[in-house]
Design an enzyme around this catalytic site. Structure first.
Site, mmCIF file in Angstrom:
data_model
loop_
_atom_site.group_PDB
_atom_site.id
_atom_site.type_symbol
_atom_site.label_atom_id
_atom_site.label_comp_id
_atom_site.label_asym_id
_atom_site.label_seq_id
_atom_site.Cartn_x
_atom_site.Cartn_y
_atom_site.Cartn_z
ATOM 1 N N ARG A 146 10.525 -6.145 15.011
ATOM 2 C CA ARG A 146 11.239 -4.935 14.583
ATOM 3 C C ARG A 146 12.523 -4.686 15.365
ATOM 4 N NH1 ARG A 146 12.792 -1.388 12.976
ATOM 5 N NH2 ARG A 146 11.676 0.583 12.894
ATOM 6 N N ASP A 182 5.193 -1.051 2.080
ATOM 7 C CA ASP A 182 5.102 0.408 2.206
ATOM 8 C C ASP A 182 4.859 1.004 0.833
ATOM 9 O OD1 ASP A 182 5.612 2.572 4.399
ATOM 10 O OD2 ASP A 182 6.429 3.352 2.529
HETATM 11 O O1 CP3 Z 1 -1.948 -0.866 6.617
HETATM 12 C C1 CP3 Z 1 -1.074 -1.724 6.880
HETATM 13 O O2 CP3 Z 1 -1.036 -2.318 7.981
HETATM 14 C C2 CP3 Z 1 -0.102 -2.168 5.803
HETATM 15 C C3 CP3 Z 1 1.195 -1.626 5.898
HETATM 16 C C4 CP3 Z 1 1.455 -0.188 5.507
HETATM 17 C C5 CP3 Z 1 2.531 0.558 6.041
HETATM 18 N N1 CP3 Z 1 2.589 1.745 5.392
HETATM 19 C C6 CP3 Z 1 3.466 0.087 7.073
HETATM 20 C C7 CP3 Z 1 4.357 1.033 7.736
HETATM 21 C C8 CP3 Z 1 0.804 0.626 4.590
HETATM 22 C C9 CP3 Z 1 -0.442 0.358 3.780
HETATM 23 C C10 CP3 Z 1 1.547 1.843 4.513
HETATM 24 C C11 CP3 Z 1 1.196 2.931 3.589
HETATM 25 C C12 CP3 Z 1 1.925 4.196 3.682
HETATM 26 N N2 CP3 Z 1 3.262 4.388 3.879
HETATM 27 C C13 CP3 Z 1 1.325 5.453 3.473
HETATM 28 C C14 CP3 Z 1 -0.106 5.696 3.099
HETATM 29 C C15 CP3 Z 1 -1.038 5.459 4.210
HETATM 30 C C16 CP3 Z 1 -0.931 6.361 5.362
HETATM 31 O O3 CP3 Z 1 -0.949 5.832 6.491
HETATM 32 O O4 CP3 Z 1 -0.965 7.576 5.182
HETATM 33 C C17 CP3 Z 1 2.336 6.428 3.607
HETATM 34 C C18 CP3 Z 1 2.144 7.924 3.499
HETATM 35 C C19 CP3 Z 1 3.552 5.736 3.850
HETATM 36 C C20 CP3 Z 1 4.916 6.333 3.987
HETATM 37 C C21 CP3 Z 1 5.462 6.054 5.326
HETATM 38 N N3 CP3 Z 1 5.848 4.809 5.787
HETATM 39 C C22 CP3 Z 1 5.685 6.993 6.362
HETATM 40 C C23 CP3 Z 1 5.385 8.476 6.290
HETATM 41 C C24 CP3 Z 1 6.232 6.271 7.425
HETATM 42 C C25 CP3 Z 1 6.754 6.814 8.731
HETATM 43 C C26 CP3 Z 1 5.637 7.158 9.625
HETATM 44 C C27 CP3 Z 1 5.812 6.528 10.966
HETATM 45 O O5 CP3 Z 1 4.766 6.308 11.586
HETATM 46 O O6 CP3 Z 1 6.946 6.276 11.372
HETATM 47 C C28 CP3 Z 1 6.293 4.914 7.062
HETATM 48 C C29 CP3 Z 1 6.774 3.806 7.895
HETATM 49 C C30 CP3 Z 1 5.830 2.669 8.134
HETATM 50 N N4 CP3 Z 1 5.033 2.090 7.188
HETATM 51 C C31 CP3 Z 1 5.672 1.961 9.355
HETATM 52 C C32 CP3 Z 1 4.755 0.920 9.110
HETATM 53 C C33 CP3 Z 1 4.294 -0.132 10.055
HETATM 54 C C34 CP3 Z 1 6.430 2.221 10.629
HETATM 55 C C35 CP3 Z 1 7.785 1.636 10.456
HETATM 56 C C36 CP3 Z 1 8.404 1.118 11.724
HETATM 57 O O7 CP3 Z 1 8.175 -0.060 12.089
HETATM 58 O O8 CP3 Z 1 9.185 1.860 12.315
#
Ligand code: CP3
Length: 349
Positions: free
Chosen positions: A36, A72
């Site tokens: 990242r 995502d």
């Molecule tokens: O489960 C897994 O390992 C697969 C990957 C995955 C991600 N997001 C990677 C991610 C999955 C299945 C999701 C689903 C997702 N994305 C949801 C539903 C599940 C949940 O956890 O509630 C939602 C609501 C999202 C939307 C989303 N994506 C948000 C609100 C955020 C920011 C939150 C944060 O922690 O920063 C993301 C970013 C995100 N999706 C990251 C990852 C690894 C972090 C991004 C980074 O590397 O900075």
């Protein structure tokens, strides 16, 4: 080759309880942070070789029983035509948000093979590289959870705009949800065709509703997707791919959720597994449900909680151990490794 994880989804006999972790690829892993540093989150999602690499990281590091596609839930929303950006600390932003008929009319139902081919490429690489070691879970957001981001323009506290649209202009909301549900159906079909061996629908925000509102405004679209996937799998005569449905804060909604038709129901930590199982009945396997913050406890205490969940889940048709929601970025990796090992050891028959 059959896998413990898939057997548990179907409620078949298994030698130990399988475990995977929601958000298992992510910032709590040094290997993930290293990648990242070089690319932003969306580029990572859209570069199949890198997305496949971070999908595999937790398989090697933790010894979990399934891989979940790295992507995502908002990727298909971008493909529908909305501008998507991720900001450090703030999370996703979709601007301008969907608030009227004209903006819904402009949304497309994307063709995954053309508009999200990088996801399908990632799946194909993963099936090759995993080479039968663990099965691969594909996923999508469920329509309501995707729609909240589209209507609010990002993460929200009270979901006022979403509920306002539902209560004041229900026809507008229905026209949006029809498009989102159709998008999810096409998206999951294409993931299954590309090689996903199970699929999970993430309905993270469905728990914001009363049971009656959930039943009227959320569940019909979930059922539509599950029925469409089941019918399609039957006509295509492909080996059945189980469907997991996860709702955040599900405990007030289980009597409604149990009509959804999925094979596995994901349970958050706010309810005891045995209560959830009693209320769901015997037609489902269950997945969950350790509080993600429990991974900050000393190992001995984690062990007690793992044991308790395994005991409480023993009456289920099948149990897949997981957290009750995604793993947090600050989580000590060694505790995650220890938890996975405990699940395997304590559940061995
Ligand atoms: O489960 C897994 O390992 C697969 C990957 C995955 C991600 N997001 C990677 C991610 C999955 C299945 C999701 C689903 C997702 N994305 C949801 C539903 C599940 C949940 O956890 O509630 C939602 C609501 C999202 C939307 C989303 N994506 C948000 C609100 C955020 C920011 C939150 C944060 O922690 O920063 C993301 C970013 C995100 N999706 C990251 C990852 C690894 C972090 C991004 C980074 O590397 O900075």
């Amino acid at each position: 080759m059959d896998y413990t994880f898939l057997k548990a989804c179907r409620g078949e006999k298994i030698s130990h309880t399988p475990v995977w972790i929601m958000r298992q690829a992510g910032r709590y892993l040094k290997q993930y942070q290293k990648i990242r540093k070089k690319v932003d989150f969306l580029t990572l999602c859209k570069t199949p070789e890198l997305a496949a690499e971070v999908t595999i990281q937790p398989i090697d590091a933790l010894g979990v029983d399934a891989a979940i596609l790295f992507s995502d839930i908002l990727i298909p929303v971008e493909a529908m035509g909305m501008k998507l950006e991720f900001f450090e600390k703030k999370g996703p932003v979709l601007n301008p948000p969907i608030r009227n008929e004209a903006s819904i009319k402009k949304l497309a139902v994307p063709n995954p093979e053309e508009d999200m081919n990088f996801v399908l490429e990632t799946i194909k690489i993963l099936r090759r590289e995993l080479n039968g070691k663990v099965p691969l879970i594909g996923f999508s957001g469920a329509p309501l959870t995707m729609a909240t981001y589209m209507i609010e323009g990002g993460t929200s506290k009270n979901f006022l705009q979403t509920k306002r649209m539902i209560f004041q202009t229900p026809d507008l909301y229905a026209s949006l949800m029809d498009k989102v549900a159709q998008t999810v159906i096409e998206y999951l079909r294409s993931q299954i065709k590309a090689g996903a061996q199970a699929v999970q629908l993430f309905d993270t925000w469905a728990g914001i509703f009363s049971p009656a509102d959930y039943k009227n405004f959320v569940l019909p679209y979930v059922k539509k997707i599950i029925n469409a996937l089941k019918d399609w799998q039957k006509t295509e005569k492909i080996k059945y791919v189980p469907i997991i449905y996860f709702v955040g804060e599900c405990s007030g909604l289980l009597e409604e959720i149990k009509t959804c038709g999925a094979d596995v129901i994901g349970i958050d930590w706010r309810i005891n597994m045995d209560d959830a199982i009693k209320r769901l009945g015997s037609n489902f396997s269950v997945q969950g449900n350790l509080d993600p913050c429990a991974l900050f406890l000393p190992k001995e205490k984690i062990k007690e909680r793992v044991k308790e969940i395994l005991n409480r889940a023993s009456s289920a048709r099948g149990h897949i151990f997981n957290l009750g929601h995604g793993v947090l970025p600050e989580t000590p990796v060694e505790n995650v490794v220890a938890m996975v090992e405990m699940v395997h050891r304590l559940s061995r028959k």
